[in-house]
Motif scaffolding. Structure first.
Motif, mmCIF file in Angstrom:
data_model
loop_
_atom_site.group_PDB
_atom_site.id
_atom_site.type_symbol
_atom_site.label_atom_id
_atom_site.label_comp_id
_atom_site.label_asym_id
_atom_site.label_seq_id
_atom_site.Cartn_x
_atom_site.Cartn_y
_atom_site.Cartn_z
ATOM 1 N N ARG A 2 35.179 35.466 34.338
ATOM 2 C CA ARG A 2 35.318 36.679 35.129
ATOM 3 C C ARG A 2 36.133 36.390 36.386
ATOM 4 O O ARG A 2 35.840 35.459 37.115
ATOM 5 N N GLN A 3 37.169 37.204 36.615
ATOM 6 C CA GLN A 3 37.977 37.069 37.814
ATOM 7 C C GLN A 3 37.865 38.353 38.603
ATOM 8 O O GLN A 3 37.857 39.438 38.033
ATOM 9 N N THR A 4 37.790 38.233 39.902
ATOM 10 C CA THR A 4 37.658 39.396 40.758
ATOM 11 C C THR A 4 38.800 39.419 41.758
ATOM 12 O O THR A 4 39.178 38.391 42.311
ATOM 13 N N LEU A 5 39.348 40.598 41.986
ATOM 14 C CA LEU A 5 40.369 40.810 42.999
ATOM 15 C C LEU A 5 39.841 41.863 43.954
ATOM 16 O O LEU A 5 39.541 42.980 43.546
ATOM 17 N N ALA A 6 39.674 41.482 45.220
ATOM 18 C CA ALA A 6 39.227 42.438 46.231
ATOM 19 C C ALA A 6 40.403 43.334 46.599
ATOM 20 O O ALA A 6 41.485 42.837 46.908
ATOM 21 N N LEU A 7 40.193 44.623 46.534
ATOM 22 C CA LEU A 7 41.253 45.569 46.857
ATOM 23 C C LEU A 7 41.020 46.100 48.264
ATOM 24 O O LEU A 7 40.154 46.939 48.491
ATOM 25 N N ASP A 8 41.791 45.567 49.199
ATOM 26 C CA ASP A 8 41.688 45.997 50.583
ATOM 27 C C ASP A 8 43.078 46.375 51.086
ATOM 28 O O ASP A 8 44.065 46.289 50.351
ATOM 29 N N ALA A 9 43.154 46.794 52.334
ATOM 30 C CA ALA A 9 44.436 47.226 52.903
ATOM 31 C C ALA A 9 45.485 46.125 52.818
ATOM 32 O O ALA A 9 46.649 46.395 52.510
ATOM 33 N N ALA A 10 45.103 44.882 53.048
ATOM 34 C CA ALA A 10 46.063 43.772 53.000
ATOM 35 C C ALA A 10 46.644 43.604 51.597
ATOM 36 O O ALA A 10 47.835 43.329 51.438
ATOM 37 N N THR A 11 45.809 43.790 50.575
ATOM 38 C CA THR A 11 46.287 43.691 49.193
ATOM 39 C C THR A 11 47.358 44.743 48.943
ATOM 40 O O THR A 11 48.430 44.447 48.418
ATOM 41 N N PHE A 12 47.080 45.972 49.328
ATOM 42 C CA PHE A 12 48.032 47.055 49.081
ATOM 43 C C PHE A 12 49.295 46.906 49.923
ATOM 44 O O PHE A 12 50.381 47.238 49.471
ATOM 45 N N GLN A 13 49.177 46.405 51.138
ATOM 46 C CA GLN A 13 50.354 46.218 51.989
ATOM 47 C C GLN A 13 51.285 45.143 51.438
ATOM 48 O O GLN A 13 52.474 45.151 51.721
#
Length: 128
Positions: A2-13
């Protein structure tokens, strides 16, 4: 694994901003909206998706996208893979009617005649 990617403002920027306009049928009539977000394919790649087993193994994979209310839809990975259909499916963080609340993400699938796969308040994306 299982891999997780946190989706936060920095990810989208860190990703290109993609703008789309949709016009779809819904149970309440036509819905039109302009959205800004990131390509779902780019987010899947950031998460480190492992290649599927066998010839064209990735074509047997799906993404299950779930909203806060439990509503889930599936997309074939081949739909968003640029080597196959390459649809411009985004995870939107701006736009729509009513506008998304701050921090809320919405799956937008342009080209669908019906808006059933446009999931509001996305909380989880699983690779199956």
């Amino acid at each position: 694994m299982r891999q997780t990617l946190a989706l936060d403002a920095a990810t989208f920027q860190s990703l290109p901003r993609i703008a789309v306009v949709v016009d779809v049928a819904t149970g309440k009539g036509r819905e039109q909206g302009a959205y800004v977000g990131a390509l779902l394919w780019d987010l899947v790649q950031m998460a480190g998706l492992q290649a599927g087993a066998g010839k064209n193994g990735d074509l047997r994979r799906t993404l299950l996208v779930t909203g806060r209310d439990g509503y889930s839809v599936a997309l074939a990975l081949g739909e968003i893979d640029p080597h196959y259909a390459g649809k411009v499916v985004i995870l939107a963080y701006q736009g729509g009617q009513p506008p998304s609340s701050a921090g809320s993400l919405r799956l937008i699938v342009p080209g669908d005649a019906h808006g059933g796969r446009n999931v509001r308040d996305v909380v989880r994306i699983e690779v199956k």
